[in-house]
Design a protein around this motif. Structure first.
Motif, PDB file in Angstrom:
ATOM      1  N   ASP A  15      33.584 102.494 102.693  1.00 36.09           N
ATOM      2  CA  ASP A  15      33.834 102.229 101.274  1.00 36.09           C
ATOM      3  C   ASP A  15      32.891 101.178 100.687  1.00 36.09           C
ATOM      4  N   ALA A  16      32.147 100.476 101.517  1.00 36.97           N
ATOM      5  CA  ALA A  16      31.359  99.334 101.060  1.00 36.97           C
ATOM      6  C   ALA A  16      30.454  99.631  99.866  1.00 36.97           C
ATOM      7  N   PRO A  17      29.681 100.705  99.870  1.00 37.83           N
ATOM      8  CA  PRO A  17      28.824 100.951  98.697  1.00 37.83           C
ATOM      9  C   PRO A  17      29.632 101.142  97.404  1.00 37.83           C
ATOM     10  N   ALA A  18      30.743 101.865  97.475  1.00 34.73           N
ATOM     11  CA  ALA A  18      31.569 102.083  96.280  1.00 34.73           C
ATOM     12  C   ALA A  18      32.234 100.786  95.827  1.00 34.73           C
ATOM     13  N   ILE A  19      32.658  99.958  96.777  1.00 31.84           N
ATOM     14  CA  ILE A  19      33.258  98.661  96.428  1.00 31.84           C
ATOM     15  C   ILE A  19      32.225  97.776  95.748  1.00 31.84           C
ATOM     16  N   ALA A  20      31.025  97.709  96.312  1.00 27.59           N
ATOM     17  CA  ALA A  20      29.965  96.889  95.716  1.00 27.59           C
ATOM     18  C   ALA A  20      29.661  97.348  94.288  1.00 27.59           C
ATOM     19  N   ALA A  21      29.604  98.655  94.068  1.00 26.91           N
ATOM     20  CA  ALA A  21      29.339  99.174  92.718  1.00 26.91           C
ATOM     21  C   ALA A  21      30.480  98.830  91.769  1.00 26.91           C
ATOM     22  N   LEU A  22      31.724  98.950  92.237  1.00 25.62           N
ATOM     23  CA  LEU A  22      32.874  98.597  91.405  1.00 25.62           C
ATOM     24  C   LEU A  22      32.848  97.121  91.036  1.00 25.62           C
ATOM     25  N   ALA A  48      29.993  89.079  92.505  1.00 27.78           N
ATOM     26  CA  ALA A  48      30.274  90.474  92.858  1.00 27.78           C
ATOM     27  C   ALA A  48      29.542  90.848  94.140  1.00 27.78           C
ATOM     28  N   ALA A  49      29.601  89.958  95.114  1.00 27.95           N
ATOM     29  CA  ALA A  49      28.931  90.176  96.394  1.00 27.95           C
ATOM     30  C   ALA A  49      29.980  90.545  97.429  1.00 27.95           C
ATOM     31  N   ILE A  50      29.852  91.724  97.980  1.00 30.73           N
ATOM     32  CA  ILE A  50      30.838  92.202  98.938  1.00 30.73           C
ATOM     33  C   ILE A  50      30.810  91.360 100.214  1.00 30.73           C
ATOM     34  N   ASP A  51      31.999  91.048 100.709  1.00 30.91           N
ATOM     35  CA  ASP A  51      32.149  90.312 101.960  1.00 30.91           C
ATOM     36  C   ASP A  51      32.688  91.304 102.994  1.00 30.91           C
ATOM     37  N   GLU A  56      36.219  94.279 107.692  1.00 26.05           N
ATOM     38  CA  GLU A  56      36.277  94.281 109.159  1.00 26.05           C
ATOM     39  C   GLU A  56      37.607  93.717 109.668  1.00 26.05           C
ATOM     40  N   ASP A  57      38.136  92.717 108.962  1.00 24.13           N
ATOM     41  CA  ASP A  57      39.398  92.093 109.364  1.00 24.13           C
ATOM     42  C   ASP A  57      40.622  92.932 108.987  1.00 24.13           C
ATOM     43  N   GLY A  58      40.413  93.998 108.198  1.00 26.22           N
ATOM     44  CA  GLY A  58      41.528  94.853 107.792  1.00 26.22           C
ATOM     45  C   GLY A  58      42.425  94.218 106.748  1.00 26.22           C
ATOM     46  N   THR A  59      41.861  93.298 105.952  1.00 24.94           N
ATOM     47  CA  THR A  59      42.649  92.576 104.950  1.00 24.94           C
ATOM     48  C   THR A  59      42.201  92.881 103.523  1.00 24.94           C
ATOM     49  N   TYR A  60      41.486  93.987 103.357  1.00 20.78           N
ATOM     50  CA  TYR A  60      40.962  94.340 102.041  1.00 20.78           C
ATOM     51  C   TYR A  60      41.508  95.699 101.633  1.00 20.78           C
ATOM     52  N   PHE A  61      41.955  95.798 100.389  1.00 22.48           N
ATOM     53  CA  PHE A  61      42.632  96.996  99.894  1.00 22.48           C
ATOM     54  C   PHE A  61      41.878  97.607  98.724  1.00 22.48           C
ATOM     55  N   GLU A  68      37.370 108.098  93.341  1.00 25.61           N
ATOM     56  CA  GLU A  68      36.612 106.885  93.023  1.00 25.61           C
ATOM     57  C   GLU A  68      37.481 105.661  93.226  1.00 25.61           C
ATOM     58  N   ILE A  69      36.900 104.595  93.776  1.00 26.24           N
ATOM     59  CA  ILE A  69      37.614 103.330  93.919  1.00 26.24           C
ATOM     60  C   ILE A  69      37.646 102.665  92.550  1.00 26.24           C
TER      61      ILE A  69
END
Length: 188
Positions: A15-22, A48-51, A56-61, A68-69
């Motif tokens: 999901d990282a690319p879609a999250i970064a774009a959002l 707006a920099a993705i971490d 990786e920690d499973g704490t992001y929703f 689309e996200i």
């Protein structure tokens, strides 16, 4: 009238690319209501920099609608408080739930999906997950567009702060906190 709430799930690295774009689109659309052009441009680059550690920690929703996200956010059991001000030496340090608050991090909603309960749903998932791991409180560093949401969810403002981005731009914000046992303010 019933409001449609798209399903929430735990984010994956795919999901990282879609999250970064959002994140970037959310900042560019919502920040100009609170910040000037220079501040908004800097926030789009640094806030707006993705971490990836949150994922990786499973704490992001994320909430997804029509593939689309449309909303994202999470919490952390690590010391890093927010994006945008550079890296600190102890950002990766695990927090002690007995004495330190969990961190709410990286909350973004697409402009056309604001005020539909997605941010609140993510905050509730963060609250419950942090509570399950023994945390008794939550803290966050809010940008000004997020303050109304956090106040409505029971956070209180601890102090006003200025986040200076790596390009030297100052963004006013607020450190906010709440107890994980505190009832949600909805319906008050």
């Amino acid at each position: 009238m019933t409001t449609y709430t798209p399903p929430q799930r735990t984010a994956t690295l795919a999901d990282a690319p879609a999250i970064a774009a959002l994140m970037r689109a959310s900042v560019l659309e919502l920040f100009p209501r609170f910040y000037d052009e220079t501040q908004t441009a800097s926030a789009a680059e640094h806030i707006a920099a993705i971490d990836l550690r949150l994922i990786e920690d499973g704490t992001y929703f994320v909430h997804e609608a029509d593939g689309e996200i449309v909303a994202c956010g999470g919490w952390s059991r690590r010391n890093k408080t927010h994006a945008g001000a550079g890296d600190a030496a102890d950002d990766e340090r695990p927090l002690d739930p007995a004495i330190e608050p969990a961190r709410v991090r990286a909350m973004f909603v697409r402009g056309d999906w604001t005020r539909r309960g997605l941010g609140r749903a993510i905050l509730e998932s963060c609250r419950l997950a942090a509570k399950a791991e023994g945390f008794t409180s939550l803290t966050l560093t809010a940008t000004m567009p997020g303050v109304p949401l956090y106040l409505s969810f029971g956070f209180t403002e601890v102090e006003r702060v200025t986040v200076t981005t790596p390009d030297g731009v100052d963004l006013p914000g607020a450190v906010m906190a709440r107890d994980v046992e505190q009832p949600d303010r909805i319906g008050e």
